[in-house]
Design a protein around this motif. Structure first.
Motif, PDB file in Angstrom:
ATOM      1  N   ASP A  46      64.566-104.579  50.202  1.00 60.81           N
ATOM      2  CA  ASP A  46      65.733-105.007  49.431  1.00 60.81           C
ATOM      3  C   ASP A  46      66.261-103.892  48.531  1.00 60.81           C
ATOM      4  O   ASP A  46      67.428-103.909  48.124  1.00 60.81           O
ATOM      5  N   ALA A  47      65.396-102.925  48.196  1.00 60.48           N
ATOM      6  CA  ALA A  47      65.811-101.832  47.317  1.00 60.48           C
ATOM      7  C   ALA A  47      66.893-100.968  47.950  1.00 60.48           C
ATOM      8  O   ALA A  47      67.615-100.260  47.247  1.00 60.48           O
ATOM      9  N   THR A  48      67.027-101.028  49.261  1.00 58.11           N
ATOM     10  CA  THR A  48      68.048-100.226  49.934  1.00 58.11           C
ATOM     11  C   THR A  48      69.425-100.849  49.822  1.00 58.11           C
ATOM     12  O   THR A  48      70.431-100.158  49.992  1.00 58.11           O
ATOM     13  N   THR A  49      69.482-102.155  49.550  1.00 57.36           N
ATOM     14  CA  THR A  49      70.776-102.827  49.441  1.00 57.36           C
ATOM     15  C   THR A  49      71.116-103.226  48.015  1.00 57.36           C
ATOM     16  O   THR A  49      72.284-103.278  47.640  1.00 57.36           O
ATOM     17  N   ILE A  50      70.102-103.525  47.190  1.00 60.88           N
ATOM     18  CA  ILE A  50      70.337-103.841  45.781  1.00 60.88           C
ATOM     19  C   ILE A  50      69.611-102.781  44.973  1.00 60.88           C
ATOM     20  O   ILE A  50      68.422-102.889  44.679  1.00 60.88           O
ATOM     21  N   THR A  51      70.318-101.740  44.619  1.00 57.52           N
ATOM     22  CA  THR A  51      69.674-100.543  44.083  1.00 57.52           C
ATOM     23  C   THR A  51      69.397-100.600  42.584  1.00 57.52           C
ATOM     24  O   THR A  51      68.700 -99.730  42.055  1.00 57.52           O
ATOM     25  N   THR A  52      69.931-101.604  41.880  1.00 56.49           N
ATOM     26  CA  THR A  52      69.751-101.646  40.426  1.00 56.49           C
ATOM     27  C   THR A  52      68.569-102.509  39.987  1.00 56.49           C
ATOM     28  O   THR A  52      68.338-102.674  38.794  1.00 56.49           O
ATOM     29  N   ILE A  53      67.823-103.063  40.934  1.00 55.53           N
ATOM     30  CA  ILE A  53      66.625-103.821  40.566  1.00 55.53           C
ATOM     31  C   ILE A  53      65.512-102.841  40.186  1.00 55.53           C
ATOM     32  O   ILE A  53      65.200-101.944  40.966  1.00 55.53           O
ATOM     33  N   PRO A  54      64.902-102.990  39.018  1.00 54.46           N
ATOM     34  CA  PRO A  54      63.830-102.074  38.608  1.00 54.46           C
ATOM     35  C   PRO A  54      62.676-102.073  39.615  1.00 54.46           C
ATOM     36  O   PRO A  54      62.354-103.110  40.202  1.00 54.46           O
ATOM     37  N   SER A  55      62.052-100.927  39.804  1.00 57.59           N
ATOM     38  CA  SER A  55      61.009-100.782  40.818  1.00 57.59           C
ATOM     39  C   SER A  55      59.826-101.704  40.574  1.00 57.59           C
ATOM     40  O   SER A  55      59.190-102.186  41.528  1.00 57.59           O
ATOM     41  N   GLU A  56      59.494-101.993  39.300  1.00 59.74           N
ATOM     42  CA  GLU A  56      58.327-102.845  39.023  1.00 59.74           C
ATOM     43  C   GLU A  56      58.512-104.285  39.477  1.00 59.74           C
ATOM     44  O   GLU A  56      57.542-105.021  39.662  1.00 59.74           O
ATOM     45  N   VAL A 158      65.141-115.077  32.334  1.00 60.00           N
ATOM     46  CA  VAL A 158      65.300-114.804  33.765  1.00 60.00           C
ATOM     47  C   VAL A 158      66.357-113.721  33.931  1.00 60.00           C
ATOM     48  O   VAL A 158      67.473-113.844  33.414  1.00 60.00           O
ATOM     49  N   GLU A 159      65.985-112.655  34.630  1.00 62.92           N
ATOM     50  CA  GLU A 159      66.940-111.586  34.920  1.00 62.92           C
ATOM     51  C   GLU A 159      67.323-111.656  36.389  1.00 62.92           C
ATOM     52  O   GLU A 159      66.552-112.165  37.218  1.00 62.92           O
ATOM     53  N   GLY A 160      68.494-111.169  36.713  1.00 59.87           N
ATOM     54  CA  GLY A 160      68.904-111.245  38.107  1.00 59.87           C
ATOM     55  C   GLY A 160      70.058-110.323  38.444  1.00 59.87           C
ATOM     56  O   GLY A 160      70.573-109.591  37.590  1.00 59.87           O
ATOM     57  N   ARG A 161      70.422-110.363  39.700  1.00 60.78           N
ATOM     58  CA  ARG A 161      71.550-109.603  40.218  1.00 60.78           C
ATOM     59  C   ARG A 161      72.408-110.516  41.090  1.00 60.78           C
ATOM     60  O   ARG A 161      71.891-111.349  41.856  1.00 60.78           O
ATOM     61  N   LEU A 162      73.708-110.337  40.978  1.00 58.44           N
ATOM     62  CA  LEU A 162      74.678-110.965  41.868  1.00 58.44           C
ATOM     63  C   LEU A 162      75.391-109.837  42.577  1.00 58.44           C
ATOM     64  O   LEU A 162      75.984-108.966  41.923  1.00 58.44           O
ATOM     65  N   VAL A 163      75.335-109.825  43.897  1.00 54.93           N
ATOM     66  CA  VAL A 163      75.837-108.688  44.671  1.00 54.93           C
ATOM     67  C   VAL A 163      76.844-109.165  45.708  1.00 54.93           C
ATOM     68  O   VAL A 163      76.613-110.166  46.411  1.00 54.93           O
ATOM     69  N   PHE A 164      77.947-108.456  45.797  1.00 50.69           N
ATOM     70  CA  PHE A 164      78.932-108.671  46.857  1.00 50.69           C
ATOM     71  C   PHE A 164      79.089-107.357  47.601  1.00 50.69           C
ATOM     72  O   PHE A 164      79.288-106.307  46.981  1.00 50.69           O
ATOM     73  N   ARG A 165      79.025-107.412  48.915  1.00 53.72           N
ATOM     74  CA  ARG A 165      79.184-106.189  49.693  1.00 53.72           C
ATOM     75  C   ARG A 165      79.783-106.507  51.052  1.00 53.72           C
ATOM     76  O   ARG A 165      79.829-107.668  51.486  1.00 53.72           O
ATOM     77  N   LEU A 166      80.243-105.486  51.718  1.00 53.88           N
ATOM     78  CA  LEU A 166      80.789-105.636  53.065  1.00 53.88           C
ATOM     79  C   LEU A 166      80.401-104.422  53.891  1.00 53.88           C
ATOM     80  O   LEU A 166      80.151-103.350  53.358  1.00 53.88           O
TER      81      LEU A 166
END
Length: 229
Positions: A46-56, A158-166
């Protein structure tokens, strides 16, 4: 008493009718949307598509969920613009629509007064969704590229990401909406994520799928209007 019973019966019938309609809409959207979800430890892929998630977050110290919905459309049906412009049009329309959803009204109610203008259509329609932009009180743009926008969000532990991509697949363009959330697995710090609640998850899917499906249709119709001019 008969009048009271009639009112109660009407309210019950209306409630059941609404529930039945939403369940039918959810099922219809499910047939048009590709959907997948995972719970547990986030896979490193998932790190390849959502790059702002911390590695830990990709370790067993965090419990996470990842929900992805996608819809494809032939490239020729979309506006003849750069992907960055198409994504901006898509996000302006969808975030403006979301600002009128019940979920957004709840966010508005708990938002500080100074962030409430970020729910206004005039604010959203003026954005290019650049890094730092704030939308609907809680969604902050962390990363922007031509084909992707990553929003950060945090609420009650709770932390999270909302991602839109094409992206392109053969002669089609695939639009994807992704939600990732995580919390510490330690019992003293473990927070309940909203999407762990079946009712909240249902309404999240309903909103995300409808916005994705209608957002793509909006772009297709927009291209039709442009061609007719």
């Amino acid at each position: 008493m008969p009048a009271l019973l009639s009112v109660s019966s009407f309210i019950l019938a209306a409630s059941l009718g609404t529930i039945a309609y939403l369940a039918l809409l959810h099922r219809c959207l499910k047939n048009r949307i590709d959907h997948e979800k995972r719970y547990g430890t986030l896979p490193s892929s998932d790190a390849t598509t959502i790059t702002t998630i911390p590695s830990e977050v990709y370790t067993s110290e965090y419990y996470a969920l990842h929900d992805r919905a996608s819809r494809r459309v032939p490239r020729q049906l979309l506006p003849h613009q750069k992907d960055a412009d198409i994504l901006t049009l898509f996000l302006r329309r969808n975030m403006t629509a979301f600002a009128n959803f019940p979920q957004a009204y709840m966010l508005w109610a708990i938002s500080p007064v100074e962030t409430r203008p970020t729910f206004h259509a005039s604010h959203i329609s003026s954005l290019d969704f650049n890094q730092g932009d704030l939308i609907c009180g809680i969604y902050r743009v962390l990363e922007r590229s031509a084909d992707k926008v990553e929003f950060g969000m945090m609420h009650k532990g709770v932390e999270g990401r909302l991602v839109f991509r094409l992206w392109d697949e053969d002669k089609d363009v695939v639009f994807a909406s992704e939600t990732a959330m995580w919390t510490r697995t330690d019992e003293t710090q473990r927070a309940t994520m909203p999407l762990e609640n079946p009712v909240l998850r249902f309404f999240h899917e309903l909103a995300a799928w409808w916005l994705l499906d209608s957002g793509v249709k909006y772009l297709v119709d927009l291209d039709g209007e442009t061609d007719s001019e």
